[in-house]
Design a protein around this motif. Structure first.
Motif, PDB file in Angstrom:
ATOM      1  N   ASP A 242       0.787  -1.161   0.122  1.00  0.00           N
ATOM      2  CA  ASP A 242      -0.047  -0.066  -0.061  1.00  0.00           C
ATOM      3  C   ASP A 242       0.713   1.197   0.002  1.00  0.00           C
ATOM      4  OD1 ASP A 242      -2.329  -1.593  -0.110  1.00  0.00           O
ATOM      5  OD2 ASP A 242      -2.764  -1.271   2.255  1.00  0.00           O
ATOM      6  N   GLN A 243       1.879   1.103   0.527  1.00  0.00           N
ATOM      7  CA  GLN A 243       2.986   2.155   0.485  1.00  0.00           C
ATOM      8  C   GLN A 243       4.021   2.201  -0.557  1.00  0.00           C
ATOM      9  OE1 GLN A 243       2.753   4.961   2.859  1.00  0.00           O
ATOM     10  NE2 GLN A 243       0.679   3.775   3.398  1.00  0.00           N
ATOM     11  N   HIS A 244       3.912   1.391  -1.612  1.00  0.00           N
ATOM     12  CA  HIS A 244       4.932   1.104  -2.697  1.00  0.00           C
ATOM     13  C   HIS A 244       6.001   0.437  -2.322  1.00  0.00           C
ATOM     14  CE1 HIS A 244       1.758   3.552  -4.870  1.00  0.00           C
ATOM     15  NE2 HIS A 244       2.037   4.319  -3.807  1.00  0.00           N
ATOM     16  N   GLU A 245       6.275  -0.212  -0.975  1.00  0.00           N
ATOM     17  CA  GLU A 245       7.165  -0.648  -0.619  1.00  0.00           C
ATOM     18  C   GLU A 245       7.549  -2.208  -0.793  1.00  0.00           C
ATOM     19  OE1 GLU A 245       9.749   1.007   1.040  1.00  0.00           O
ATOM     20  OE2 GLU A 245       8.831   2.709   1.920  1.00  0.00           O
ATOM     21  N   LEU A 246       6.596  -2.570  -1.717  1.00  0.00           N
ATOM     22  CA  LEU A 246       6.620  -4.076  -1.792  1.00  0.00           C
ATOM     23  C   LEU A 246       5.853  -4.283  -3.349  1.00  0.00           C
ATOM     24  CD1 LEU A 246       7.210  -7.176  -0.924  1.00  0.00           C
ATOM     25  CD2 LEU A 246       4.615  -7.187  -0.591  1.00  0.00           C
ATOM     26  N   PRO A 247       6.505  -4.897  -4.527  1.00  0.00           N
ATOM     27  CA  PRO A 247       5.595  -4.716  -5.792  1.00  0.00           C
ATOM     28  C   PRO A 247       4.362  -5.482  -5.500  1.00  0.00           C
ATOM     29  CG  PRO A 247       8.240  -5.564  -5.761  1.00  0.00           C
ATOM     30  CD  PRO A 247       7.737  -5.614  -4.648  1.00  0.00           C
ATOM     31  N   LEU A 248       3.230  -5.155  -6.365  1.00  0.00           N
ATOM     32  CA  LEU A 248       2.022  -5.740  -6.164  1.00  0.00           C
ATOM     33  C   LEU A 248       2.221  -7.368  -6.794  1.00  0.00           C
ATOM     34  CD1 LEU A 248      -0.346  -2.673  -7.175  1.00  0.00           C
ATOM     35  CD2 LEU A 248      -0.149  -3.789  -4.974  1.00  0.00           C
ATOM     36  N   SER A 249       3.124  -7.364  -7.589  1.00  0.00           N
ATOM     37  CA  SER A 249       3.141  -8.690  -8.489  1.00  0.00           C
ATOM     38  C   SER A 249       3.658  -9.547  -7.482  1.00  0.00           C
ATOM     39  CB  SER A 249       4.300  -8.518  -9.481  1.00  0.00           C
ATOM     40  OG  SER A 249       5.414  -8.056  -9.155  1.00  0.00           O
ATOM     41  N   SER A 250       4.611  -9.338  -6.200  1.00  0.00           N
ATOM     42  CA  SER A 250       5.161 -10.114  -5.296  1.00  0.00           C
ATOM     43  C   SER A 250       3.911 -10.577  -4.506  1.00  0.00           C
ATOM     44  CB  SER A 250       6.108  -9.693  -4.567  1.00  0.00           C
ATOM     45  OG  SER A 250       7.326  -9.347  -5.350  1.00  0.00           O
ATOM     46  N   LEU A 251       2.997  -9.374  -3.941  1.00  0.00           N
ATOM     47  CA  LEU A 251       1.880  -9.648  -3.015  1.00  0.00           C
ATOM     48  C   LEU A 251       1.012 -10.750  -3.751  1.00  0.00           C
ATOM     49  CD1 LEU A 251       0.085  -8.817  -0.531  1.00  0.00           C
ATOM     50  CD2 LEU A 251      -0.606  -6.993  -1.995  1.00  0.00           C
ATOM     51  N   ALA A 252       0.733 -10.551  -4.933  1.00  0.00           N
ATOM     52  CA  ALA A 252      -0.181 -11.468  -5.508  1.00  0.00           C
ATOM     53  C   ALA A 252       0.284 -12.983  -5.454  1.00  0.00           C
ATOM     54  CB  ALA A 252      -0.342 -11.227  -7.274  1.00  0.00           C
ATOM     55  N   LEU A 253       1.426 -13.212  -5.772  1.00  0.00           N
ATOM     56  CA  LEU A 253       1.860 -14.500  -5.470  1.00  0.00           C
ATOM     57  C   LEU A 253       1.816 -15.179  -4.164  1.00  0.00           C
ATOM     58  CD1 LEU A 253       3.420 -13.690  -8.252  1.00  0.00           C
ATOM     59  CD2 LEU A 253       5.442 -14.950  -7.739  1.00  0.00           C
ATOM     60  N   SER A 254       2.107 -14.004  -3.352  1.00  0.00           N
ATOM     61  CA  SER A 254       1.770 -14.624  -1.618  1.00  0.00           C
ATOM     62  C   SER A 254       0.353 -14.786  -1.430  1.00  0.00           C
ATOM     63  CB  SER A 254       2.483 -13.627  -0.759  1.00  0.00           C
ATOM     64  OG  SER A 254       3.901 -13.619  -0.924  1.00  0.00           O
ATOM     65  N   VAL A 255      -0.464 -13.759  -2.116  1.00  0.00           N
ATOM     66  CA  VAL A 255      -1.934 -14.138  -1.836  1.00  0.00           C
ATOM     67  C   VAL A 255      -2.508 -15.713  -2.154  1.00  0.00           C
ATOM     68  CG1 VAL A 255      -4.199 -13.666  -2.424  1.00  0.00           C
ATOM     69  CG2 VAL A 255      -2.564 -11.861  -1.746  1.00  0.00           C
ATOM     70  N   ASP A 256      -1.858 -15.836  -3.692  1.00  0.00           N
ATOM     71  CA  ASP A 256      -2.177 -17.161  -4.159  1.00  0.00           C
ATOM     72  C   ASP A 256      -1.810 -18.296  -3.526  1.00  0.00           C
ATOM     73  OD1 ASP A 256      -3.729 -16.077  -6.259  1.00  0.00           O
ATOM     74  OD2 ASP A 256      -2.273 -16.676  -8.032  1.00  0.00           O
ATOM     75  N   ARG A 257      -0.520 -18.118  -2.985  1.00  0.00           N
ATOM     76  CA  ARG A 257       0.077 -19.431  -2.111  1.00  0.00           C
ATOM     77  C   ARG A 257      -0.503 -19.541  -0.920  1.00  0.00           C
ATOM     78  NH1 ARG A 257       6.207 -20.889  -2.193  1.00  0.00           N
ATOM     79  NH2 ARG A 257       5.564 -21.101  -4.313  1.00  0.00           N
ATOM     80  N   VAL A 258      -0.994 -18.667  -0.214  1.00  0.00           N
ATOM     81  CA  VAL A 258      -1.665 -18.644   0.989  1.00  0.00           C
ATOM     82  C   VAL A 258      -2.917 -19.532   0.716  1.00  0.00           C
ATOM     83  CG1 VAL A 258      -3.206 -17.686   2.947  1.00  0.00           C
ATOM     84  CG2 VAL A 258      -0.755 -16.917   2.384  1.00  0.00           C
ATOM     85  N   LEU A 259      -3.532 -19.092  -0.277  1.00  0.00           N
ATOM     86  CA  LEU A 259      -4.984 -19.665  -0.795  1.00  0.00           C
ATOM     87  C   LEU A 259      -4.963 -21.070  -1.069  1.00  0.00           C
ATOM     88  CD1 LEU A 259      -6.299 -16.699  -2.989  1.00  0.00           C
ATOM     89  CD2 LEU A 259      -7.347 -17.709  -0.712  1.00  0.00           C
ATOM     90  N   MET A 260      -3.781 -21.379  -1.723  1.00  0.00           N
ATOM     91  CA  MET A 260      -3.569 -22.737  -2.431  1.00  0.00           C
ATOM     92  C   MET A 260      -3.273 -23.611  -1.079  1.00  0.00           C
ATOM     93  SD  MET A 260      -0.618 -24.317  -4.779  1.00  0.00           S
ATOM     94  CE  MET A 260       0.704 -24.008  -3.432  1.00  0.00           C
ATOM     95  N   GLN A 261      -2.765 -23.257  -0.037  1.00  0.00           N
ATOM     96  CA  GLN A 261      -2.200 -23.830   1.049  1.00  0.00           C
ATOM     97  C   GLN A 261      -3.444 -24.403   2.030  1.00  0.00           C
ATOM     98  OE1 GLN A 261       0.737 -21.233   2.701  1.00  0.00           O
ATOM     99  NE2 GLN A 261       2.570 -22.441   1.627  1.00  0.00           N
ATOM    100  N   GLU A 262      -4.402 -23.380   1.828  1.00  0.00           N
ATOM    101  CA  GLU A 262      -5.854 -23.523   2.574  1.00  0.00           C
ATOM    102  C   GLU A 262      -6.949 -24.337   1.628  1.00  0.00           C
ATOM    103  OE1 GLU A 262      -6.702 -19.485   3.470  1.00  0.00           O
ATOM    104  OE2 GLU A 262      -5.512 -19.465   5.114  1.00  0.00           O
ATOM    105  N   ASN A 263      -6.409 -24.826   0.458  1.00  0.00           N
ATOM    106  CA  ASN A 263      -7.065 -25.576  -0.324  1.00  0.00           C
ATOM    107  C   ASN A 263      -8.273 -24.711  -1.080  1.00  0.00           C
ATOM    108  OD1 ASN A 263      -5.521 -27.943   0.025  1.00  0.00           O
ATOM    109  ND2 ASN A 263      -6.623 -28.293   2.040  1.00  0.00           N
ATOM    110  N   LYS A 264      -8.052 -23.462  -1.083  1.00  0.00           N
ATOM    111  CA  LYS A 264      -9.101 -22.628  -1.917  1.00  0.00           C
ATOM    112  C   LYS A 264      -8.465 -22.273  -3.398  1.00  0.00           C
ATOM    113  CE  LYS A 264     -10.164 -20.610   2.509  1.00  0.00           C
ATOM    114  NZ  LYS A 264     -10.223 -19.332   3.272  1.00  0.00           N
ATOM    115  N   PRO A 265      -9.347 -21.805  -4.266  1.00  0.00           N
ATOM    116  CA  PRO A 265      -9.061 -21.396  -5.640  1.00  0.00           C
ATOM    117  C   PRO A 265      -8.043 -20.161  -5.541  1.00  0.00           C
ATOM    118  CG  PRO A 265     -11.291 -21.990  -5.519  1.00  0.00           C
ATOM    119  CD  PRO A 265     -10.677 -21.896  -4.155  1.00  0.00           C
ATOM    120  N   GLN A 266      -7.057 -20.049  -6.057  1.00  0.00           N
ATOM    121  CA  GLN A 266      -6.106 -19.013  -6.099  1.00  0.00           C
ATOM    122  C   GLN A 266      -6.884 -17.596  -6.997  1.00  0.00           C
ATOM    123  OE1 GLN A 266      -2.380 -19.460  -8.425  1.00  0.00           O
ATOM    124  NE2 GLN A 266      -3.258 -21.294  -9.452  1.00  0.00           N
TER     125      GLN A 266
END
Length: 266
Positions: free
Chosen positions: A198-222
């Motif tokens: 939110d403060q431009h201190e992490l690329p949004l593309s990196s955040l997207a990969l982490s969101v997807d991985r957490v969803l996958m680890q919870e057996n939810k669609p990415q």
């Protein structure tokens, strides 16, 4: 001559040389609240053709890109640094703001520690054997846990490592360690990553990969289609929510179209 007319005249040679072109523009952010007077922007083409010059004015950059051209946007200023921003054609270029920070970061020792941790994370992954080598996987998990413990300590003492605090290479190392850490650790880091993005201190593309991985680890669609799975030696898609609009979500996070991404693994 008005600024609008100046920008149109600058764009005319590029517009005439391709069937379709678009102007991309984004804000330039600085953790100091000020920006250097002399900034330059170029788009380095993936096809190795000459770089595309952009312009910088009033805290914003502008660049005209032909359709279908992949570029790495590089913002340059003496004694300042900026993480590169990748754009896969103007249609997908939506996450466009950039961060520019003083090259002399406030936490050089922490930066060096994180960079070393990131190098170790990548070195062991470059030697990945087949899935049957259990000893290798046990060793990698052990080393990942040691780095996770180190990052846990750093976060407790300093907070999530920010680009303006340690530089973009060290900040990316912190993200890699969290991404390769335990499911519980990654999930705990996700709100910190979101706040940094939110403060431009992490690329949004990196955040997207982490969101997807957490969803996958919870057996939810990415959400963004970044996570794949290997079965019987084949790379398979992991379920994606609302596949019809996945490219819109990917573009908003600065990711290339899903079909283009998927080709890397065929």
């Amino acid at each position: 001559m008005t600024r609008t007319l100046q920008h149109l005249l600058l764009a005319l040679p590029l517009l005439a040389s391709c069937a379709c072109a678009a102007e991309l523009s984004g804000a330039i952010h600085s953790p100091t609240g000020t920006l250097p007077a002399d900034m330059k922007l170029v788009g380095v083409r993936r096809d190795k053709l000459p770089a595309i010059p952009g312009s910088v004015q009033d805290g914003r950059y502008r660049i005209v890109l032909p359709d279908g051209v992949d570029v790495r946007l590089q913002l340059e200023a003496k004694d300042w640094e900026a993480p590169p921003k990748y754009v896969w054609g103007p249609i997908t270029g939506k996450a466009l703001d950039m961060l520019l920070y003083p090259a002399k970061v406030p936490e050089p020792q922490l930066a060096a520690e994180l960079i070393r941790m990131g190098e170790l994370d990548q070195t062991i992954r470059k030697t990945m054997p087949g899935a049957s080598d259990q000893e290798f996987w046990k060793r990698m998990q052990l080393e990942d846990k040691l780095r996770e413990d180190s990052l846990t300590r750093i976060i407790a003492e300093k907070g999530w490592p920010r680009i303006s605090q340690v530089g973009h290479q060290a900040a990316n190392s912190a993200w890699l360690i969290a991404q390769h850490g335990s499911p519980d650790f990654l999930k705990r880091c996700l709100p910190l990553m979101q706040a940094a993005a939110d403060q431009h201190e992490l690329p949004l593309s990196s955040l997207a990969l982490s969101v997807d991985r957490v969803l996958m680890q919870e057996n939810k669609p990415q959400r963004y289609g970044s996570q794949l799975q290997i079965k019987d030696g084949r790379t398979l898609d992991y379920p994606i929510e609302d596949m019809a609009t996945v490219d819109e979500r990917r573009a908003a996070m600065g990711l290339e179209p899903y079909a283009q991404y998927r080709k890397r693994f065929d």
